[in-house]
Design an enzyme around this catalytic site. Structure first.
Site, PDB file in Angstrom:
ATOM      1  CG  ASP A 192      -4.039  -3.079  -4.021  1.00 23.07           C
ATOM      2  OD1 ASP A 192      -3.816  -2.397  -3.006  1.00 23.07           O
ATOM      3  OD2 ASP A 192      -5.030  -3.827  -4.148  1.00 23.07           O
ATOM      4  CD  GLU A 193      -7.646  -3.867  -6.139  1.00 21.18           C
ATOM      5  OE1 GLU A 193      -8.173  -2.791  -5.824  1.00 21.18           O
ATOM      6  OE2 GLU A 193      -6.957  -4.546  -5.356  1.00 21.18           O
ATOM      7  CE  LYS A 239     -10.943  -2.860   1.808  1.00 23.33           C
ATOM      8  NZ  LYS A 239      -9.827  -1.966   1.417  1.00 23.33           N
ATOM      9  CG  HIS A 260      -7.744  -9.150  -6.620  1.00 22.97           C
ATOM     10  ND1 HIS A 260      -8.970  -8.542  -6.798  1.00 22.97           N
ATOM     11  CD2 HIS A 260      -7.189  -8.571  -5.530  1.00 22.97           C
ATOM     12  CE1 HIS A 260      -9.147  -7.638  -5.836  1.00 22.97           C
ATOM     13  NE2 HIS A 260      -8.088  -7.635  -5.057  1.00 22.97           N
ATOM     14  CE  LYS A 304      -3.396  -9.605  -3.981  1.00 21.93           C
ATOM     15  NZ  LYS A 304      -3.827  -8.191  -3.902  1.00 21.93           N
ATOM     16  CE  LYS A 347      -3.887  -2.293   0.325  1.00 16.60           C
ATOM     17  NZ  LYS A 347      -5.032  -2.222  -0.587  1.00 16.60           N
TER      18      LYS A 347
HETATM   19  C1  CAP Z   1      -7.312  -5.123   0.660  1.00 16.44           C
HETATM   20  C2  CAP Z   1      -7.355  -5.003  -0.864  1.00 16.44           C
HETATM   21  C3  CAP Z   1      -8.029  -6.173  -1.595  1.00 16.44           C
HETATM   22  C4  CAP Z   1      -9.384  -6.554  -1.100  1.00 16.44           C
HETATM   23  C5  CAP Z   1     -10.258  -7.172  -2.175  1.00 16.44           C
HETATM   24  C6  CAP Z   1      -8.044  -3.733  -1.224  1.00 16.44           C
HETATM   25  O1  CAP Z   1      -6.629  -4.056   1.205  1.00 16.44           O
HETATM   26  O2  CAP Z   1      -6.052  -4.911  -1.384  1.00 16.44           O
HETATM   27  O3  CAP Z   1      -8.077  -5.786  -2.945  1.00 16.44           O
HETATM   28  O4  CAP Z   1      -9.229  -7.465  -0.070  1.00 16.44           O
HETATM   29  O5  CAP Z   1     -11.493  -7.576  -1.671  1.00 16.44           O
HETATM   30  O6  CAP Z   1      -7.556  -3.108  -2.198  1.00 16.44           O
HETATM   31  O7  CAP Z   1      -9.033  -3.357  -0.688  1.00 16.44           O
HETATM   32  P1  CAP Z   1      -6.756  -3.738   2.771  1.00 16.44           P
HETATM   33  P2  CAP Z   1     -11.894  -9.130  -1.540  1.00 16.44           P
HETATM   34  O8  CAP Z   1      -6.135  -4.869   3.526  1.00 16.44           O
HETATM   35  O9  CAP Z   1      -5.997  -2.464   2.946  1.00 16.44           O
HETATM   36  O10 CAP Z   1      -8.187  -3.593   3.077  1.00 16.44           O
HETATM   37  O11 CAP Z   1     -10.777  -9.765  -0.762  1.00 16.44           O
HETATM   38  O12 CAP Z   1     -13.190  -9.116  -0.807  1.00 16.44           O
HETATM   39  O13 CAP Z   1     -11.990  -9.652  -2.910  1.00 16.44           O
HETATM   40 MG    MG Z   2      -6.579  -4.515  -3.347  1.00 13.89          MG
END
Ligand code: CAP
Ligand code: MG
Length: 425
Positions: free
Chosen positions: A183-184, A311, A270, A181, A155
């Site tokens: 991020d998406e 969240k 993801h 990892k 992050k």
């Molecule tokens: C989590 C995360 C993931 C989410 C995706 C985000 O970050 O990197 O992409 O977990 O949702 O960008 O929000 P945080 P899911 O740990 O900072 O929240 O796992 O429900 O598919």
């Molecule tokens: Mg993410």
């Protein structure tokens, strides 16, 4: 509006064959249609039918390819349809989804239509590769016996340059994360190009492995146009990479199949965009369970499945149900769900991510068990004492839970955990 005329696909005496693809839908009819009619129309539109009788049909072939609506639960607007395997091109998931989950979503005759569940027959499962590693293979590869894997996402999502990115990854590993990892939405933007990021981060991964004596994984996001994706995967494989990450829904199922056929590395899936499909059961969509089943069939090794406490949407019942479907060899039929036998297709490791922090680790492990990746981005990079302390706090929360010591008690002798609990509770 002209009332469409479909031949009937209703056959409540029909017993599905072992080779049938069975799907469960929740459908409400638009005004002017009955529940029975809309179920039959759905069967027709997702297979061989159209809105009027046609002169070009070969009756024998039509009969062979026609699905059967063999179960109607009017009270819950639930129906089950058995599709003959001959209807589909084995090994081609985009075709299967264009058939079953294609036009039906646009029909005026349906007020809502939600694809809840699927039973995939052996013949179709075996026409796909399935996970190369699965839970056992990942535990062996990263030498993690029973405990949950601990992961983080670098992050902020985007905005760091390659060396800043590599530094956050290195500190996470030193703090005892197993997995780091991308991020998406980080691929190869100008401020953080793919190759440079990969080489710098991999160099520090190997350094962290030496210093900690633990195996570490870097899940680099290779999502891109398919030919470019393959070039990136090849670069990762040729330069010491040990894992790839893909945004499977935005990449598309065809692209995922290409990646699974192309790489020897574990695939992290993801599910960015999934909630557009699965969040509103009372509307038009398909469940995360169906998405997860197809991801296992194609062959991902890790898949985001939710946390219930973080969240993101998805309650305990849903998350647990998906986890079971990902881990089990067999899930039995219930009133709400279809059974699924996996015929040896390897189990997928579920990823609990999204708003995860040390203060909820015990709750997540309690209901999801140890066969998960506990993944925290903000929950590590947001620690008051920085990334290394954040990673340590996550590890301490896992250790406390496995030792059956309360987080509060453990925090008395573990500063990093104490700070995390003070900040996030
Ligand atoms: C989590 C995360 C993931 C989410 C995706 C985000 O970050 O990197 O992409 O977990 O949702 O960008 O929000 P945080 P899911 O740990 O900072 O929240 O796992 O429900 O598919
Ligand atoms: Mg993410």
């Amino acid at each position: 509006m002209t009332k469409v005329h479909y031949e009937s696909f209703i056959d409540l005496k029909y017993k599905p064959k072992k080779t049938d693809v069975v799907c469960q839908f929740r459908i409400t009819p638009a005004r002017g249609y009955t529940f029975k009619e809309i179920c039959s129309i759905t069967a027709g539109e997702s297979s061989v039918g159209t809105w009027t009788d046609i002169s070009t049909v070969d009756k024998k072939m039509q009969k062979k390819l026609a699905p059967k609506v063999f179960y109607l639960d009017k009270k819950n607007f639930r129906c089950r349809i058995a599709y003959p395997i001959e209807l589909f091109e084995l090994g081609n998931l985009p075709e299967v989804l264009s058939s079953i989950g294609g036009n039906i979503y646009g029909m005026k005759s349906a007020k809502s239509l939600f694809w809840e569940d699927v039973n995939i027959p052996k013949k179709m499962l075996k026409s796909f590769k399935g996970p190369r590693y699965g839970i056992k293979g990942l535990r062996k590869k990263f030498k993690i016996k029973n405990r949950p894997f601990i992961g983080t996402i670098v992050k902020p999502k985007v905005g760091l340059n390659p060396s800043e990115h590599a530094k956050v990854a290195y500190e996470s590993w030193i703090g005892s994360c197993d997995i780091v990892k991308d991020d998406e939405n980080l691929t190869s933007q100008n401020f953080n190009e793919f190759k440079k990021r990969f080489l710098l981060t991999t160099k520090l991964r190997k350094k962290a492995e030496k210093e900690t004596g633990m195996k570490k994984a870097y899940l680099i996001n290779c999502t891109a146009e398919v030919e470019e994706m393959k070039k990136r995967i090849k670069f990762v494989e040729e330069n010491g990479g040990n894992y790839i990450m893909l945004d499977i829904l935005t990449l598309g199922w065809g692209g995922l199949q290409t990646a699974r056929n192309f790489t020897k590395l574990p695939i992290h899936a993801h599910r960015a965009g999934h909630a557009m499909l699965d969040r509103n059961e009372k509307d038009f969509g398909m469940s995360m369970e169906v998405i997860a089943q197809f991801a296992r069939m194609v062959g991902v090794d890790t898949l985001h499945i939710g946390t219930a406490y973080g969240k993101m949407s998805g309650d305990k019942e849903e998350v647990l149900h998906i986890e079971k479907e990902m881990e089990s060899e067999f899930t039995k039929k219930t009133k709400e769900n279809l059974s699924q036998k996996w015929f040896g297709v390897k189990p997928v490791l579920g990823v609990a991510s999204g708003g995860v922090h040390p203060g909820i680790v015990d709750k997540i492990i309690k209901f999801m068990g140890n066969n998960i990746v506990l993944q925290a981005g903000g929950g590590i990079s947001g620690h008051p004492d920085g990334v290394i302390a954040g990673a340590k706090a996550m590890r301490q929360a896992v250790d406390a839970t496995l030792k059956k010591i309360s987080l509060k008690e453990y925090a008395k002798t573990h500063e990093e955990l104490k700070k995390a609990l003070e900040k996030w509770g």
